[in-house]
Design a protein around this motif. Structure first.
Motif, mmCIF file in Angstrom:
data_model
loop_
_atom_site.group_PDB
_atom_site.id
_atom_site.type_symbol
_atom_site.label_atom_id
_atom_site.label_comp_id
_atom_site.label_asym_id
_atom_site.label_seq_id
_atom_site.Cartn_x
_atom_site.Cartn_y
_atom_site.Cartn_z
ATOM 1 N N ARG A 294 50.575 37.041 36.095
ATOM 2 C CA ARG A 294 49.858 36.965 37.376
ATOM 3 C C ARG A 294 50.843 36.849 38.533
ATOM 4 O O ARG A 294 50.616 37.415 39.611
ATOM 5 C CB ARG A 294 48.907 35.766 37.362
ATOM 6 N N ILE A 295 51.924 36.102 38.320
ATOM 7 C CA ILE A 295 52.942 35.992 39.370
ATOM 8 C C ILE A 295 53.550 37.359 39.669
ATOM 9 O O ILE A 295 53.849 37.694 40.822
ATOM 10 C CB ILE A 295 54.035 34.984 38.944
ATOM 11 N N ASP A 296 53.695 38.167 38.615
ATOM 12 C CA ASP A 296 54.209 39.536 38.782
ATOM 13 C C ASP A 296 53.136 40.513 39.235
ATOM 14 O O ASP A 296 53.379 41.728 39.288
ATOM 15 C CB ASP A 296 54.822 40.037 37.467
ATOM 16 N N ARG A 297 51.948 39.974 39.547
ATOM 17 C CA ARG A 297 50.824 40.764 40.040
ATOM 18 C C ARG A 297 50.357 41.824 39.038
ATOM 19 O O ARG A 297 49.968 42.936 39.401
ATOM 20 C CB ARG A 297 51.173 41.435 41.371
ATOM 21 N N ALA A 298 50.399 41.469 37.767
ATOM 22 C CA ALA A 298 49.886 42.371 36.728
ATOM 23 C C ALA A 298 48.366 42.271 36.691
ATOM 24 O O ALA A 298 47.797 41.172 36.706
ATOM 25 C CB ALA A 298 50.463 41.998 35.364
ATOM 26 N N GLY A 299 47.691 43.416 36.647
ATOM 27 C CA GLY A 299 46.238 43.436 36.594
ATOM 28 C C GLY A 299 45.719 43.093 35.212
ATOM 29 O O GLY A 299 46.483 42.866 34.265
ATOM 30 N N ARG A 300 44.387 43.082 35.070
ATOM 31 C CA ARG A 300 43.778 42.709 33.795
ATOM 32 C C ARG A 300 44.164 43.671 32.683
ATOM 33 O O ARG A 300 44.468 43.268 31.558
ATOM 34 C CB ARG A 300 42.259 42.662 33.941
ATOM 35 N N TRP A 301 44.117 44.971 32.995
ATOM 36 C CA TRP A 301 44.434 45.946 31.960
ATOM 37 C C TRP A 301 45.888 45.811 31.511
ATOM 38 O O TRP A 301 46.181 45.886 30.316
ATOM 39 C CB TRP A 301 44.168 47.359 32.467
ATOM 40 N N ARG A 302 46.791 45.608 32.453
ATOM 41 C CA ARG A 302 48.199 45.477 32.082
ATOM 42 C C ARG A 302 48.435 44.209 31.279
ATOM 43 O O ARG A 302 49.230 44.201 30.329
ATOM 44 C CB ARG A 302 49.067 45.485 33.329
ATOM 45 N N ARG A 303 47.748 43.110 31.642
ATOM 46 C CA ARG A 303 47.888 41.865 30.874
ATOM 47 C C ARG A 303 47.379 42.054 29.455
ATOM 48 O O ARG A 303 47.972 41.559 28.496
ATOM 49 C CB ARG A 303 47.137 40.719 31.561
ATOM 50 N N PHE A 304 46.263 42.804 29.319
ATOM 51 C CA PHE A 304 45.730 43.054 27.982
ATOM 52 C C PHE A 304 46.686 43.938 27.181
ATOM 53 O O PHE A 304 46.962 43.669 26.008
ATOM 54 C CB PHE A 304 44.358 43.726 28.082
ATOM 55 N N ARG A 305 47.193 44.994 27.834
ATOM 56 C CA ARG A 305 48.057 45.959 27.134
ATOM 57 C C ARG A 305 49.392 45.355 26.731
ATOM 58 O O ARG A 305 49.882 45.595 25.616
ATOM 59 C CB ARG A 305 48.278 47.170 28.032
ATOM 60 N N ASP A 306 50.002 44.557 27.605
ATOM 61 C CA ASP A 306 51.359 44.079 27.375
ATOM 62 C C ASP A 306 51.430 42.684 26.761
ATOM 63 O O ASP A 306 52.478 42.309 26.209
ATOM 64 C CB ASP A 306 52.145 44.078 28.693
#
Length: 289
Positions: free
Chosen positions: A186-198
């Motif tokens: 979240r600090i790196d401003r990753a969205g929901r899809w990116r958090r799920f994928r990575d």
């Protein structure tokens, strides 16, 4: 004597496993290479003749293909829905805990009772599903009379029955992921899809692999749902391997060929499981630290 004491405690459990699990496997393997007359109990050694008879049977090939189709119909949607539900129900509030119990209830309910209820629901004329579809302007769907739809219907019931079990395991896998990873994302401003994928998908991979292996094994062992809902029909459209095994052993009373099919099914599932584990060995990370 103190050294032997733990083994004495294990002896009843080992004895029951040997009597009701391991001995039937060994005896089935013995039956598969003999031709046995169940009327007089006489057996004669025939080698691999029973296996060759199976490989030359069109019905065996058809049942194998139907079982494979059922696996494709039920396993991927089952895992995808379970992971989605796990995301929704992973919270610890009371309503989420209630829903977990509701979704888990079919897993511990009798397969026969579930099959009878769903066969009523899929009834073309008075079934709840067709009545609902009729209310929104869709005509009657012959769920259990159409060759292709009958297999889909069995797949739907199989998914519904196992969904709660898979969801609970996915919830456990998701809760094992440290929150620090998500905070950093979240600090790196990753969205929901990116958090799920990575983050989520790679770290829940051990649970996914386990459920994939278990669900494939389950799909090859489906019997009660098929036997009660469709009895292998229509036109053998749902004649899975376990239904064919039952037909050989308890309708034709050809227990030798039925045992050969059981051994083949056992060896096939072992091979599939080992192949999956070998393929995923370098792709699944079990260390969440």
């Amino acid at each position: 004597m103190r050294i032997l004491r733990p083994y004495l405690y294990l002896l009843p459990c080992v004895g029951l496993l040997g009597l009701f699990v391991y001995w039937p496997i060994v005896y089935s393997a013995w039956l598969s290479i003999h031709q046995t007359n169940i009327l007089n109990g006489r057996s004669r050694y025939v080698g691999f003749d029973n296996y060759l008879e199976l490989f030359g049977s069109e019905q065996f090939h058809h049942s194998l293909w139907v079982t494979f189709l059922l696996m494709l119909v039920s396993v991927p949607p089952r895992l995808i829905l379970a992971l989605a539900l796990a995301h929704l129900l992973r919270e610890s509030h009371a309503f989420a805990r209630l829903l977990r119990g509701v979704y888990f209830l079919p897993y511990v309910t009798s397969s026969v009772a579930i099959s009878v209820i769903w066969s009523w629901m899929f009834n073309t004329d008075i079934g709840f599903i067709n009545l609902t579809l009729g209310a929104i302007g869709i005509g009657k769907v012959p769920w259990l009379q159409d060759v292709n739809l009958a297999l889909v219907a069995v797949g739907i019931v199989a998914i519904w029955k196992q969904l709660g079990y898979d969801t609970l395991l996915f919830i456990a896998g998701l809760n094992a992921i440290p929150d620090d990873y998500y905070e950093a994302a979240r600090i790196d401003r990753a969205g929901r899809w990116r958090r799920f994928r990575d983050i989520t998908f790679p770290l829940v991979a051990p649970t996914t692999l386990f459920l994939l292996v278990v669900s494939v094994i389950d799909s090859f062992q489906i019997f009660t749902l098929v036997n009660v809902i469709t009895r292998g029909g229509p036109a053998n459209g749902t004649d899975v391997l376990m239904n064919f095994l039952y037909y050989l052993s308890f309708t034709l009373f050809d227990i030798s060929t039925g045992s050969a099919l059981a051994v083949l099914l056992f060896l096939g599932l072992v091979a599939i499981t080992l192949a999956k584990l070998a393929f995923a060995r370098d792709k699944v990370n079990y260390d969440l630290s």
